[in-house]
Design a protein around this motif. Structure first.
Motif, PDB file in Angstrom:
ATOM      1  N   ALA A 146       7.917   5.580  -5.085  1.00 10.42           N
ATOM      2  CA  ALA A 146       7.667   5.195  -3.680  1.00 10.42           C
ATOM      3  C   ALA A 146       7.808   3.479  -4.621  1.00 10.42           C
ATOM      4  O   ALA A 146       7.239   3.403  -5.597  1.00 10.42           O
ATOM      5  N   ILE A 147       8.713   2.744  -4.008  1.00 12.75           N
ATOM      6  CA  ILE A 147       8.584   1.287  -4.665  1.00 12.75           C
ATOM      7  C   ILE A 147       8.402   0.093  -3.526  1.00 12.75           C
ATOM      8  O   ILE A 147       9.889   0.624  -2.571  1.00 12.75           O
ATOM      9  N   GLY A 148       7.888  -0.889  -3.739  1.00 11.75           N
ATOM     10  CA  GLY A 148       8.255  -1.810  -2.754  1.00 11.75           C
ATOM     11  C   GLY A 148      10.153  -2.986  -2.955  1.00 11.75           C
ATOM     12  O   GLY A 148      10.012  -3.082  -4.149  1.00 11.75           O
ATOM     13  N   THR A 149       9.954  -2.941  -1.679  1.00  9.76           N
ATOM     14  CA  THR A 149      11.724  -4.427  -2.129  1.00  9.76           C
ATOM     15  C   THR A 149      10.683  -5.273  -0.577  1.00  9.76           C
ATOM     16  O   THR A 149      10.146  -4.888   0.529  1.00  9.76           O
ATOM     17  N   ASP A 150      11.715  -7.049  -0.959  1.00  6.50           N
ATOM     18  CA  ASP A 150      11.741  -8.035   0.538  1.00  6.50           C
ATOM     19  C   ASP A 150      12.700  -7.270   1.591  1.00  6.50           C
ATOM     20  O   ASP A 150      12.280  -7.457   2.851  1.00  6.50           O
ATOM     21  N   ASP A 151      13.434  -6.404   1.196  1.00  3.92           N
ATOM     22  CA  ASP A 151      14.247  -5.758   2.374  1.00  3.92           C
ATOM     23  C   ASP A 151      14.558  -4.355   2.307  1.00  3.92           C
ATOM     24  O   ASP A 151      16.112  -4.328   1.428  1.00  3.92           O
ATOM     25  N   VAL A 152      14.399  -3.777   3.006  1.00  3.81           N
ATOM     26  CA  VAL A 152      15.446  -2.274   2.842  1.00  3.81           C
ATOM     27  C   VAL A 152      16.822  -2.028   3.278  1.00  3.81           C
ATOM     28  O   VAL A 152      17.341  -1.561   2.815  1.00  3.81           O
ATOM     29  N   TYR A 153      17.126  -3.308   3.910  1.00  2.82           N
ATOM     30  CA  TYR A 153      19.206  -3.122   4.455  1.00  2.82           C
ATOM     31  C   TYR A 153      19.367  -3.768   3.531  1.00  2.82           C
ATOM     32  O   TYR A 153      20.409  -2.754   2.388  1.00  2.82           O
ATOM     33  N   ARG A 154      19.534  -4.367   2.852  1.00  7.02           N
ATOM     34  CA  ARG A 154      19.837  -5.057   1.298  1.00  7.02           C
ATOM     35  C   ARG A 154      19.968  -3.980   0.258  1.00  7.02           C
ATOM     36  O   ARG A 154      20.334  -3.618  -0.732  1.00  7.02           O
ATOM     37  N   THR A 155      18.578  -3.194   0.585  1.00  4.88           N
ATOM     38  CA  THR A 155      18.119  -2.107  -0.851  1.00  4.88           C
ATOM     39  C   THR A 155      19.592  -0.924  -0.834  1.00  4.88           C
ATOM     40  O   THR A 155      19.927  -0.465  -1.505  1.00  4.88           O
TER      41      THR A 155
ATOM     42  N   ILE B 211       5.689   3.539  14.414  1.00  9.35           N
ATOM     43  CA  ILE B 211       4.958   2.646  13.359  1.00  9.35           C
ATOM     44  C   ILE B 211       5.165   1.363  13.102  1.00  9.35           C
ATOM     45  O   ILE B 211       4.447   0.482  12.529  1.00  9.35           O
ATOM     46  N   ASN B 212       6.335   0.965  12.809  1.00  5.39           N
ATOM     47  CA  ASN B 212       7.210   0.094  12.309  1.00  5.39           C
ATOM     48  C   ASN B 212       7.521  -0.843  10.833  1.00  5.39           C
ATOM     49  O   ASN B 212       8.282  -1.570  11.091  1.00  5.39           O
ATOM     50  N   THR B 213       7.265  -0.106   9.823  1.00  4.67           N
ATOM     51  CA  THR B 213       7.219  -0.111   9.342  1.00  4.67           C
ATOM     52  C   THR B 213       8.917   0.161   8.762  1.00  4.67           C
ATOM     53  O   THR B 213       8.984   1.474   8.176  1.00  4.67           O
TER      54      THR B 213
ATOM     55  N   SER C 201       0.691  -1.003  -0.290  1.00  2.00           N
ATOM     56  CA  SER C 201       0.579   0.046  -0.049  1.00  2.00           C
ATOM     57  C   SER C 201       0.703   1.229  -0.116  1.00  2.00           C
ATOM     58  O   SER C 201       2.273   0.707   0.135  1.00  2.00           O
ATOM     59  N   SER C 202       0.370   2.318  -0.229  1.00  4.94           N
ATOM     60  CA  SER C 202       1.193   3.278   0.057  1.00  4.94           C
ATOM     61  C   SER C 202       1.323   4.587   0.737  1.00  4.94           C
ATOM     62  O   SER C 202       0.919   4.022   1.928  1.00  4.94           O
ATOM     63  N   PHE C 203       2.655   4.616   0.455  1.00  2.00           N
ATOM     64  CA  PHE C 203       3.661   4.950   1.887  1.00  2.00           C
ATOM     65  C   PHE C 203       4.400   6.270   1.542  1.00  2.00           C
ATOM     66  O   PHE C 203       5.035   6.934   0.107  1.00  2.00           O
TER      67      PHE C 203
ATOM     68  N   VAL D 274      11.663   6.084  -2.750  1.00  2.00           N
ATOM     69  CA  VAL D 274      11.467   5.815  -0.464  1.00  2.00           C
ATOM     70  C   VAL D 274      11.191   4.324  -1.286  1.00  2.00           C
ATOM     71  O   VAL D 274      10.431   3.789  -2.486  1.00  2.00           O
ATOM     72  N   PHE D 275      11.981   3.393  -0.888  1.00  2.00           N
ATOM     73  CA  PHE D 275      11.990   1.610  -0.896  1.00  2.00           C
ATOM     74  C   PHE D 275      10.538   1.491   0.143  1.00  2.00           C
ATOM     75  O   PHE D 275      11.007   1.943   1.914  1.00  2.00           O
ATOM     76  N   VAL D 276       9.577   0.788   0.412  1.00  2.00           N
ATOM     77  CA  VAL D 276       9.029   0.144   1.443  1.00  2.00           C
ATOM     78  C   VAL D 276       9.086  -1.327   1.659  1.00  2.00           C
ATOM     79  O   VAL D 276       8.999  -1.786   0.844  1.00  2.00           O
ATOM     80  N   ASP D 277       9.089  -1.979   2.474  1.00  2.00           N
ATOM     81  CA  ASP D 277       9.007  -2.928   3.284  1.00  2.00           C
ATOM     82  C   ASP D 277       7.730  -3.978   2.906  1.00  2.00           C
ATOM     83  O   ASP D 277       6.770  -3.430   3.045  1.00  2.00           O
TER      84      ASP D 277
END
Length: 361
Positions: free
Chosen positions: A303-312, A333-335, A16-18, A349-352
């Motif tokens: 905004a782009i989705g990713t499986d892992d923001v740390y690796r990104t 929020i914890n997202t 969803s949007s962020f 912005v990359f979002v989990d």
């Protein structure tokens, strides 16, 4: 009017949007959830047993490691070494489940813009959110639900009725089945047409250009039925080959096509996460001899989705991007998100992915 096809079930799960809240007062819409106490996976296969996290001297560890990852377990922060090679990072980026989620920009009259997009461009108002304590309102519009479509996120800041779009932002692209009929509708509704329907220069695709009430340009592209009518975001860059390399390696995008137009002194490149007739894409434009552009304060980010923001974030750093928000959960929020700038200063912005789906729930 735009025809919407049902999305096949095998498409990537979307998020969803962020929008990252910063000094610009861009909103953040994320529902909270309780994270588990299980240990996080370290990037690229590196792991540390749980007992080793307690009593670690992080300052000593930092001296020994070139690449580090911060973790928190039951309130204890520690540093652990990573030994990922550029090849491993690049391979992971290619396998990461990424999708363009939404594009964010600011408008001076939210209701006026919503009316124009719904009546003239056939979009749907998906949701709207007012945050009076932060003095802004958001509206999300598009051609289908956020979990399966690229959408627009409009931001209205109380009392601000005008923004500088700058010279770097180009346009948004919308695919329609009949450009001429869409243009006539837009004219009837009082919209501004800046380029009448006709073939694109050097090609056969019928296009037209219009402007929304705030002056943002939309390119109408005549195309058959498509699952993603909101199909392009065009940005201008100062070194096209540098940008292509960055988006391929750091963002994992595919160069879909590149076209040079020496007669008109520009070159374009289309990049994305799938064919441009079925997915939203990023269109980068290089104008001969122009290396820098004014970005203004209207356009914000993708905004782009990713499986892992740390690796990104590690990949972005490795391949020349600048991290402006270190990866991690948003306070309260914890997202998990991370934000960066490309070599030209365009923000993303990359979002989990999982966190984002929790927000939709």
């Amino acid at each position: 009017m735009v025809r919407i096809l049902p999305m096949p079930s095998f498409l990537r799960p979307s998020i969803s949007s962020f929008t990252f809240a910063a000094a610009s007062r861009l909103p953040h819409s994320l529902t909270s959830y309780t994270p588990t106490r299980s240990l996080p996976s370290f990037p690229f296969g590196f792991a540390v047993p749980q007992a080793q996290f307690f009593g670690l001297n992080s300052s000593k560890l930092l001296k020994k490691c070139n690449n580090t990852m911060r973790v928190t377990v039951n309130g204890y922060a520690a540093q652990a070494c990573t030994t990922a090679s550029p090849e491993n990072i690049l391979e992971w980026v290619k396998k990461d489940k990424r999708r363009l989620l939404h594009v964010v920009y600011r408008v001076g009259d939210l209701e006026r813009t919503i009316k124009f997009y719904t009546e003239c461009l056939g979009m749907k108002l998906l949701r709207k959110r007012d945050i009076p304590e932060e003095r802004y309102t958001n509206a999300f519009l598009g051609y289908g639900p956020e979990e399966a479509h690229f959408v627009i996120e409009l931001t209205y800041n109380y009392g601000v009725d005008k923004y500088d779009i700058g010279t770097g932002f180009g346009h948004f692209g919308v695919a329609v089945e009949d450009v001429s009929r869409t243009v006539e509708l837009i004219k009837a509704k009082g919209g501004k047409v800046t380029r009448e329907p006709g073939p694109v220069k050097g090609g056969n695709t019928v296009i037209a250009f219009i402007e929304d009430p705030d002056g943002y340009k939309f390119e109408l592209l005549e195309r058959g039925p498509t699952p993603e009518p909101l199909c392009q975001v065009m940005l201008r860059v100062g070194d096209l080959d540098r940008s292509i390399k960055f988006y391929e390696k750091a963002f994992g995008m595919e160069l879909l096509r590149k076209r040079d137009n020496p007669e008109y002194k520009y070159t374009i490149a289309m990049l994305g996460y799938g064919p441009e007739d079925k997915n939203a894409v990023l269109e980068l434009t290089y104008n001969y001899g122009v290396t820098d552009y004014e970005k203004g304060n209207g356009y914000a980010q993708i905004a782009i989705g990713t499986d892992d923001v740390y690796r990104t974030a590690e990949a972005i750093k490795l391949f020349g991007g600048k991290i402006i928000r270190e990866p991690g959960p948003l306070p309260g929020i914890n997202t998990k998100i991370t934000a960066c700038l490309d070599p030209d200063g365009w923000k993303t912005v990359f979002v989990d992915n999982i966190d984002f789906l929790k927000e939709l729930e």
